[in-house]
Design an enzyme around this catalytic site. Structure first.
Site, PDB file in Angstrom:
ATOM      1  N   HIS A  58     -10.454  -6.154  19.421  1.00  0.00           N
ATOM      2  CA  HIS A  58      -9.977  -7.586  19.764  1.00  0.00           C
ATOM      3  C   HIS A  58     -10.961  -8.470  19.860  1.00  0.00           C
ATOM      4  O   HIS A  58     -12.044  -8.370  20.483  1.00  0.00           O
ATOM      5  CB  HIS A  58      -8.316  -7.679  20.696  1.00  0.00           C
ATOM      6  CG  HIS A  58      -8.814  -7.128  21.899  1.00  0.00           C
ATOM      7  ND1 HIS A  58      -8.961  -6.358  22.281  1.00  0.00           N
ATOM      8  CD2 HIS A  58      -9.172  -8.426  22.983  1.00  0.00           C
ATOM      9  CE1 HIS A  58      -9.023  -6.618  24.308  1.00  0.00           C
ATOM     10  NE2 HIS A  58      -9.301  -7.451  24.054  1.00  0.00           N
ATOM     11  N   HIS A  60     -12.138 -10.759  22.194  1.00  0.00           N
ATOM     12  CA  HIS A  60     -12.443 -11.018  23.542  1.00  0.00           C
ATOM     13  C   HIS A  60     -14.038 -10.875  23.937  1.00  0.00           C
ATOM     14  O   HIS A  60     -14.603  -9.358  23.445  1.00  0.00           O
ATOM     15  CB  HIS A  60     -11.823 -10.059  24.833  1.00  0.00           C
ATOM     16  CG  HIS A  60     -10.456 -11.150  24.731  1.00  0.00           C
ATOM     17  ND1 HIS A  60      -9.326 -10.490  25.729  1.00  0.00           N
ATOM     18  CD2 HIS A  60     -10.287 -12.544  24.882  1.00  0.00           C
ATOM     19  CE1 HIS A  60      -8.238 -11.155  25.410  1.00  0.00           C
ATOM     20  NE2 HIS A  60      -9.072 -12.997  25.531  1.00  0.00           N
ATOM     21  N   ASP A  62     -15.718  -9.522  25.882  1.00  0.00           N
ATOM     22  CA  ASP A  62     -15.999  -7.598  26.535  1.00  0.00           C
ATOM     23  C   ASP A  62     -15.689  -6.848  25.622  1.00  0.00           C
ATOM     24  O   ASP A  62     -16.071  -5.552  25.633  1.00  0.00           O
ATOM     25  CB  ASP A  62     -15.897  -7.911  27.686  1.00  0.00           C
ATOM     26  CG  ASP A  62     -14.205  -7.770  28.151  1.00  0.00           C
ATOM     27  OD1 ASP A  62     -13.155  -8.549  27.139  1.00  0.00           O
ATOM     28  OD2 ASP A  62     -13.092  -6.596  28.452  1.00  0.00           O
ATOM     29  N   HIS A  63     -15.345  -6.949  24.349  1.00  0.00           N
ATOM     30  CA  HIS A  63     -14.536  -6.362  22.940  1.00  0.00           C
ATOM     31  C   HIS A  63     -15.959  -6.327  21.929  1.00  0.00           C
ATOM     32  O   HIS A  63     -15.800  -5.694  21.390  1.00  0.00           O
ATOM     33  CB  HIS A  63     -13.012  -6.202  22.736  1.00  0.00           C
ATOM     34  CG  HIS A  63     -13.242  -5.614  24.227  1.00  0.00           C
ATOM     35  ND1 HIS A  63     -12.275  -4.030  23.872  1.00  0.00           N
ATOM     36  CD2 HIS A  63     -12.454  -6.258  25.180  1.00  0.00           C
ATOM     37  CE1 HIS A  63     -11.583  -4.112  25.625  1.00  0.00           C
ATOM     38  NE2 HIS A  63     -12.008  -5.150  26.036  1.00  0.00           N
TER      39      HIS A  63
HETATM   40 ZN   LIG Z   1     -11.272  -6.196  27.652  1.00  0.00          ZN
HETATM   41 ZN   LIG Z   2      -9.267  -8.291  25.983  1.00  0.00          ZN
END
Ligand SMILES: [Zn+2]
Ligand SMILES: [Zn+2]
Length: 241
Positions: A58, A60, A62-63
């Site tokens: 996804h 975000h 942090d990904h």
């Molecule tokens: Zn995350």
């Molecule tokens: Zn997330």
């Protein structure tokens, strides 16, 4: 397991990044690439230029926020291997935007390698000569659909799945079905919106058809909770399947 932390460096851990590859340690595929991932890859001895495919759960930071750094590093280190990014609908635009915000002009510069973006369709397989990946749509607000991912190597010998970030959904059971390892978010001890907590996961635990469940994306409260009875990931964890 290159990065097993949450978005905010819980316990000093790197953001989500899972490296897949043969036993010799040469990873060819990443599942998620958080903003800290280039540092984590180097710290753990992986060659970033050897990464052929990045699968994204996804959008975000942090990904997927490590992608601009991975691409630019390849440019400066004379990478010649093409890079394929497979992510949610909107990945091509969000990646270009992220590159322009961090390094203006970087999204359109000419390079010695191509960055190809393929966008997930729910439960539609994506295959390379090395593996087949199937996305399962989950429930996590991130400006685009979010997915759990199941990856099976080309000869069918190893099957792993990762939940991504999500609140409870039966799609996780489908993603994990028949896997050797299921990496699952265990974000907090108590419920929090859009994420998976240990209590809820415990209620559904017996419904999973997987040989081994390993918790990741643990927040500080989860890290200090009673985790007996759970297997947990840490940065640098090697799982052989
Ligand atoms: Zn995350
Ligand atoms: Zn997330």
């Amino acid at each position: 397991m290159v990065g097993s932390g949450d978005a905010f460096g819980s316990g000093g851990r790197f953001q989500t990044c899972i490296a897949l590859g043969p036993d010799d340690g040469n990873a060819h595929t990443l599942v998620d690439c958080g903003a800290t991932s280039l540092v984590a890859l180097r710290e753990q001895g992986f060659d970033p230029n050897a990464i052929e495919t990045v699968l994204i759960t996804h959008l975000h930071g942090d990904h997927f926020g490590g992608l601009p750094f991975l691409v630019l590093d390849g440019q400066f280190r004379r990478r010649t291997t093409d890079l394929t990014v497979v992510g949610p609908p909107g990945t091509e635009r969000r990646l270009a935007e992220a590159m322009e915000v961090f390094f203006p002009g970087s999204s359109t510069v000419r390079r010695r390698f191509e960055v190809r973006v393929v966008e997930h369709r729910d439960r539609a397989p994506f295959s390379t000569e090395r593996f087949t990946a199937v996305p399962f749509e989950v429930r996590h607000a991130s400006g685009a659909p979010a997915y759990a991912l199941r990856v099976q190597d080309a000869d069918g010998a190893a099957r792993v799945a990762y939940s991504g970030d999500t609140e409870w959904t039966d799609a996780l059971l489908a993603a994990a079905e028949g896997t050797d390892v299921f990496l699952c978010e265990g974000y907090t001890p108590a419920p929090v919106r859009w994420h998976l907590d240990l209590g809820t996961l415990g209620e559904h635990r017996d419904r999973f058809d997987t040989r081994r469940m390993i918790l990741t994306h643990l927040s500080p409260t989860a890290l200090s909770a009673d985790l007996s009875g759970w297997e947990t990931a840490h940065d640098g964890l090697v799982v052989r399947v």
